[in-house]
Each structure stands twice: as C-alpha cells, then as structure tokens.
Design an enzyme around this catalytic site. Structure first.
Site, PDB file in Angstrom:
ATOM      1  N   ARG A 128      14.237 -14.584  33.286  1.00  0.00           N
ATOM      2  CA  ARG A 128      13.669 -15.158  34.494  1.00  0.00           C
ATOM      3  C   ARG A 128      14.377 -14.547  35.707  1.00  0.00           C
ATOM      4  O   ARG A 128      15.610 -14.382  35.705  1.00  0.00           O
ATOM      5  CB  ARG A 128      13.837 -16.679  34.515  1.00  0.00           C
ATOM      6  N   HIS A 150       7.367  -6.702  34.501  1.00  0.00           N
ATOM      7  CA  HIS A 150       7.178  -7.907  33.687  1.00  0.00           C
ATOM      8  C   HIS A 150       6.388  -7.589  32.416  1.00  0.00           C
ATOM      9  O   HIS A 150       5.350  -8.206  32.123  1.00  0.00           O
ATOM     10  CB  HIS A 150       6.465  -9.009  34.489  1.00  0.00           C
TER      11      HIS A 150
END
Length: 310
Positions: A225, A273
């Site tokens: 994260r 990502h």
C-alpha cells in the site's frame, strides 16, 4: 430456491466477471439470479468493489454478506451503514502473481542485475554472485500474501524474517511481532518487502526512523500500500545512499502524478500497480465458495475484522 446476487461494481468489472461467476455458480450447483440491478430488499449476497456507486447498505436487510472483489478493504471498513459480514478477496491467482512479482525483484536486487542490464561501455569486471543463503530478506506483513511470499523465498534459500502485528509462526521463517520485533526485522533486512494493509497503525510505518534502522545500502520493495511509506523520508534516504534503491508499485495517489519526484529519481523503479491483480476465474470460485458456506451455515472465509481494518 434461487438466490439473488447483486454485482455492485463498475461496468467494466461486470464485463470481466459475469461469465466466470456464472460458470462457478453452475459448477457448484447453485441456482441464482446474478444481476446489476436487484431491489435491495431481495438481495441475498453482494459481490462488491469499493469504488461502486453502492455506498449505503441500509436497505439491504436480507443480504447475508458483502463479498469484496479486492484484497484491500480500507475504502469500505469505515462505512457505518455496513451491517452485515464483509469478506475480503484472497484469490489464489492474485497470490501467485504477487509471489512471482516480489520474487523477481528480490532476485534482481540480490544478484545486482541492474549492473549488467543498465551498463554502458565495454567494462569487463567479473564478479561472483552471492548465494541466497547469504542474503537477509525481511517481509512486513505475514498475511496470506506475505506468508506465501516468505515460503517461496525460503525455498530458494534466502534467510527470511517476517513481521506481523501479532505473533505468527511459519516454517523456515524467523517470525517477529510487536514494536521491538519490527526494529529487529528492520535492522537485519538487506531487502525489505512491504505487504501490510493500509490502516491508521501502518501509515508511514517506513519513516525516517525506520529507514535509519536498516542496513546501509538496503533495498525496499513495496507492492502493498502506498501510505506505508513516508515519501519524503524515503527520498531523503535514497539521496543520501542509506537506501540503495526502491521498487514501488503502489502510491498515495494513483496514477502517480507526472510531477512526482519518484518518476525521475535514479534510484527508484516505478511500476503502475501491476504486482498482483485479481484473476476473474479463480476469484469467482472464491466468491462462490463463500456463498456455499453462507447457505450451509458454515463460517465465511476471509472475514474482515472491522476493528483492525483488515
């Protein structure tokens, strides 16, 4: 009896998931209406993405569970209207993808592959690559993703330490927990992998003090994260050489703004990502298994602890 299953996610997700979900329901022998629009009072299960337009769960009085399409649940755990069980996604396909991505970057740093890939000129300087047993790898976060990653790295011979909020045990892994345990893992990690959830307790866990505790010239890999890292502190550590290089797949703002210093930093690798993506076929099987469990009175898999945020 036919179940009513609401698919509450953006239209592009429906395109990807409709057929795999129907196939998984059929394989499980479950008769169900799977639709994008069902009256709330008639819904039995909600297949859900947190960026859905559905944000008020109050009318869903019959629903038995919200089955998340994502591993991350930080965007829904604070929803005060959510009054039914919430299960996060633990997808075997996602797990395999994460393990492969992390292992690739660990090997890249371990063997110093950038020296050869990025070199210019005709310098010929032989060197002896180290063995995995000579390299200390730390993993922050020993949930499903962290544990599987640790097992793979142990099988390759790496000296692996893992840290989690509470005590855990994993064969071949030196397991630590609590505040002192975090310091112990940081101090030994020549390569540090971040696989923690995004919670108030983990935000900026990699800050100036944490970076200072790591070995000189260490490497950081973050597919977990974005908020786990204090960006300014990391850039400072990279500039000073304290941290040799960082590979970052997740960020506080995504897409990463064009003006962000990570893009141009010579000691940062930015990936968009891509470390792990939920696979529709395997994720659909996980969702249907939870529906089966709900209908047979078994406990749901991968339930979220709302007090912890994961």
């Amino acid at each position: 009896m036919s179940l009513n299953i609401l698919f509450a996610a953006r239209p592009e997700r429906w395109t990807v998931y409709e057929q795999p979900l129907r196939d998984a329901l059929r394989a499980a022998g479950i008769t169900a209406k799977l639709k994008l629009d069902i009256p709330p009072s008639e819904v039995d299960y909600i297949v859900y993405a947190p960026n859905s337009t559905l944000q008020d769960f109050t009318p869903y009085t019959r629903a038995k569970a919200v089955l998340n399409l994502w591993a991350g649940v930080e965007k829904i755990t604070g929803n005060t209207t959510l009054h039914i069980p919430l299960a996060r996604m633990v997808d075997p396909g996602l797990t395999k993808g994460m393990v492969e991505w992390v292992t690739g970057h660990v090997m890249r740093y371990h063997l110093g592959l950038d020296i050869d890939i990025l070199h210019t000129g005709t310098d010929w300087t032989p060197r002896t690559p180290p063995l995995a047993q000579e390299r200390k790898v730390g993993i922050l976060g020993m949930g499903a993703l962290g544990a599987e990653t640790a097992r793979t790295l142990v099988n390759l011979g790496f000296d692996v330490a893992g840290w989690s909020r509470s005590a855990k045990s994993e064969p071949g892994v030196k397991c630590f927990h609590g505040d002192q345990g975090l310091q112990d893992v940081l101090a030994r990690s020549e390569i540090l992998v971040l696989l923690l959830p995004d919670t108030p307790a983990t935000e900026n866990i990699i800050n100036k003090a944490a970076l200072a505790a790591m070995p000189d010239g260490a490497f950081i890999i973050n597919p977990g994260r974005g908020p786990l890292i204090d960006d300014d502190a990391l850039i400072g550590a990279l500039d000073s050489g304290k941290i040799a290089h960082a590979t970052l797949d997740v960020f506080r703002i995504e897409p990463l703004p064009a003006e962000h210093p990570y893009w141009a930093h010579p000691h940062v690798t930015v990936t968009p990502h891509i470390a792990a993506e939920t696979r529709a076929v395997t994720a659909s099987q996980v969702i249907v298994e939870n529906i089966q469990r709900g209908e047979t009175g078994q406990g749901f898999l991968h339930l979220v602890d709302r007090t912890l945020g994961y």
